[in-house]
Design a protein around this motif. Structure first.
Motif, PDB file in Angstrom:
ATOM      1  N   UNK A   1       0.837  -1.200   0.000  1.00 23.09           N
ATOM      2  CA  UNK A   1       0.000   0.000   0.000  1.00 23.09           C
ATOM      3  C   UNK A   1       0.877   1.256   0.000  1.00 23.09           C
ATOM      4  N   UNK A   2       1.879   1.283   0.881  1.00 22.91           N
ATOM      5  CA  UNK A   2       2.759   2.447   0.984  1.00 22.91           C
ATOM      6  C   UNK A   2       3.532   2.685  -0.303  1.00 22.91           C
ATOM      7  N   UNK A   3       3.930   1.600  -0.966  1.00 25.25           N
ATOM      8  CA  UNK A   3       4.675   1.727  -2.218  1.00 25.25           C
ATOM      9  C   UNK A   3       3.800   2.331  -3.309  1.00 25.25           C
ATOM     10  N   UNK A   4       2.568   1.844  -3.427  1.00 24.15           N
ATOM     11  CA  UNK A   4       1.639   2.431  -4.396  1.00 24.15           C
ATOM     12  C   UNK A   4       1.413   3.911  -4.085  1.00 24.15           C
ATOM     13  N   UNK A   5       1.280   4.241  -2.806  1.00 21.21           N
ATOM     14  CA  UNK A   5       1.056   5.625  -2.387  1.00 21.21           C
ATOM     15  C   UNK A   5       2.239   6.503  -2.805  1.00 21.21           C
ATOM     16  N   UNK A   6       3.460   6.020  -2.543  1.00 21.15           N
ATOM     17  CA  UNK A   6       4.656   6.785  -2.883  1.00 21.15           C
ATOM     18  C   UNK A   6       4.809   6.963  -4.393  1.00 21.15           C
ATOM     19  N   UNK A   7       4.312   5.994  -5.164  1.00 22.30           N
ATOM     20  CA  UNK A   7       4.364   6.087  -6.622  1.00 22.30           C
ATOM     21  C   UNK A   7       3.260   6.987  -7.186  1.00 22.30           C
ATOM     22  N   UNK A   8       2.323   7.373  -6.327  1.00 23.21           N
ATOM     23  CA  UNK A   8       1.228   8.220  -6.773  1.00 23.21           C
ATOM     24  C   UNK A   8       0.039   7.456  -7.310  1.00 23.21           C
ATOM     25  N   UNK A   9       0.084   6.129  -7.199  1.00 26.72           N
ATOM     26  CA  UNK A   9      -1.040   5.305  -7.661  1.00 26.72           C
ATOM     27  C   UNK A   9      -1.977   5.070  -6.483  1.00 26.72           C
ATOM     28  N   UNK A  10      -2.746   6.101  -6.139  1.00 24.60           N
ATOM     29  CA  UNK A  10      -3.576   6.042  -4.937  1.00 24.60           C
ATOM     30  C   UNK A  10      -4.838   5.212  -5.129  1.00 24.60           C
ATOM     31  N   UNK A  11      -5.223   4.962  -6.383  1.00 22.09           N
ATOM     32  CA  UNK A  11      -6.347   4.055  -6.621  1.00 22.09           C
ATOM     33  C   UNK A  11      -5.978   2.649  -6.162  1.00 22.09           C
TER      34      UNK A  11
ATOM     35  N   UNK B   1      -4.942   7.613   4.460  1.00 26.48           N
ATOM     36  CA  UNK B   1      -3.877   8.241   3.672  1.00 26.48           C
ATOM     37  C   UNK B   1      -4.080   7.998   2.176  1.00 26.48           C
ATOM     38  N   UNK B   2      -4.496   6.780   1.817  1.00 31.79           N
ATOM     39  CA  UNK B   2      -4.733   6.451   0.407  1.00 31.79           C
ATOM     40  C   UNK B   2      -5.863   7.307  -0.168  1.00 31.79           C
ATOM     41  N   UNK B   3      -6.915   7.499   0.612  1.00 31.07           N
ATOM     42  CA  UNK B   3      -8.040   8.324   0.158  1.00 31.07           C
ATOM     43  C   UNK B   3      -7.598   9.781   0.014  1.00 31.07           C
ATOM     44  N   UNK B   4      -6.793  10.244   0.962  1.00 34.59           N
ATOM     45  CA  UNK B   4      -6.261  11.612   0.878  1.00 34.59           C
ATOM     46  C   UNK B   4      -5.444  11.788  -0.406  1.00 34.59           C
ATOM     47  N   UNK B   5      -4.655  10.771  -0.740  1.00 36.82           N
ATOM     48  CA  UNK B   5      -3.886  10.822  -1.976  1.00 36.82           C
ATOM     49  C   UNK B   5      -4.779  10.894  -3.201  1.00 36.82           C
ATOM     50  N   UNK B   6      -5.870  10.133  -3.170  1.00 37.16           N
ATOM     51  CA  UNK B   6      -6.849  10.210  -4.268  1.00 37.16           C
ATOM     52  C   UNK B   6      -7.417  11.616  -4.395  1.00 37.16           C
ATOM     53  N   UNK B   7      -7.745  12.214  -3.252  1.00 32.19           N
ATOM     54  CA  UNK B   7      -8.361  13.550  -3.252  1.00 32.19           C
ATOM     55  C   UNK B   7      -7.444  14.585  -3.884  1.00 32.19           C
ATOM     56  N   UNK B   8      -6.151  14.484  -3.594  1.00 34.11           N
ATOM     57  CA  UNK B   8      -5.203  15.465  -4.134  1.00 34.11           C
ATOM     58  C   UNK B   8      -5.163  15.441  -5.659  1.00 34.11           C
ATOM     59  N   UNK B   9      -5.483  14.293  -6.245  1.00 35.34           N
ATOM     60  CA  UNK B   9      -5.416  14.168  -7.695  1.00 35.34           C
ATOM     61  C   UNK B   9      -6.695  14.526  -8.429  1.00 35.34           C
ATOM     62  N   UNK B  10      -7.726  14.963  -7.697  1.00 36.39           N
ATOM     63  CA  UNK B  10      -9.014  15.284  -8.319  1.00 36.39           C
ATOM     64  C   UNK B  10      -9.137  16.781  -8.613  1.00 36.39           C
ATOM     65  N   UNK B  11      -9.705  17.088  -9.766  1.00 38.55           N
ATOM     66  CA  UNK B  11      -9.943  18.490 -10.144  1.00 38.55           C
ATOM     67  C   UNK B  11     -11.343  18.945  -9.756  1.00 38.55           C
ATOM     68  N   UNK B  12     -12.290  18.003  -9.738  1.00 46.37           N
ATOM     69  CA  UNK B  12     -13.671  18.325  -9.387  1.00 46.37           C
ATOM     70  C   UNK B  12     -13.736  18.622  -7.885  1.00 46.37           C
ATOM     71  N   UNK B  13     -14.134  19.839  -7.522  1.00 48.31           N
ATOM     72  CA  UNK B  13     -14.142  20.256  -6.116  1.00 48.31           C
ATOM     73  C   UNK B  13     -15.078  19.410  -5.256  1.00 48.31           C
TER      74      UNK B  13
END
Length: 214
Positions: free
Chosen positions: A23-33, A64-76
């Motif tokens: 999980x942490x590795x995917x997070x660090x790679x930016x693959x939060x899905x 943390x994974x959900x937070x990472x997903x949120x950062x990548x969204x443009x829709x407010x």
């Protein structure tokens, strides 16, 4: 990875920590899905093992994974929903920690670290609440001499001060900070560049940006 001598397969607890690292590795790679998918699996496995500390860990990692997903969204609206969800799971982790494993203060520090990030990363979150959580987490890791977390939180806290417009406090947090870990060093250079830009020192900002890119 160590296997049980009497069993050639991994134990459930060993599988938990392998999944945690994945999980942490995917997070660090930016693959939060993918990180979120693994977070769901981690929660299920933690509940199966029924060890409170593991359940708490799974909840804050999922947050943390959900937070990472949120950062990548443009829709407010989508972003806001995800940040609220991230805070919900961080709070759930904190409540369970208080009830069942309050002896483990470093674990609380990690929960607070992620909960604070969910506040400060959210454009509509509370920076004041985030700063308070970061400060408490920092005191925990200073007490237990966990240097890597101390460095990471110092950078995060400085970024929160920057968001609040407190450049002096931001510099105080990081002026004497030295980190040997490459990824943390990159975040430190990036933050320094942002501070220099706020101060209109574009030459110094460019130098920090180049260092961070390297």
């Amino acid at each position: 990875c160590i296997r049980d001598r009497n069993n050639p397969s991994f134990t459930k607890t060993q599988k938990f920590w392998i999944l945690d690292q994945l999980l942490s590795t995917y997070f660090n790679l930016g693959d939060c899905d993918q990180a979120k998918i693994k977070g769901n699996e981690l929660i299920a496995l933690g509940n199966e093992i029924k060890e409170p500390a593991l359940i708490v860990t799974s909840l804050y990692k999922f947050s943390a994974a959900i937070r990472g997903q949120a950062r990548g969204k443009c829709d407010e609206k989508v972003q806001g929903k995800l940040f609220r969800e991230a805070r919900f799971f961080a709070q759930k982790a904190l409540i369970l920690w208080e009830k069942q494993c309050s002896y483990d203060l470093p674990l609380k520090g990690r929960i607070l670290f992620n909960a604070a990030a969910a506040e400060c990363d959210d454009p509509y979150g509370s920076i004041a609440i985030g700063i308070s959580m970061y400060r408490e987490a920092l005191s925990v890791f200073e007490k237990y001499h966990q240097e890597e977390y101390r460095q990471r939180i110092s950078i995060r806290l400085a970024k929160a001060y920057l968001l609040r417009g407190d450049l002096k406090d931001a510099w105080m947090m990081i002026n004497n900070l030295e980190t040997p870990e490459v990824r943390t060093k990159m975040h430190l250079d990036y933050l320094k560049a942002q501070l220099f830009i706020e101060e209109k020192d574009f030459k110094s900002a460019s130098k920090m940006i180049e260092q961070g890119l390297k």
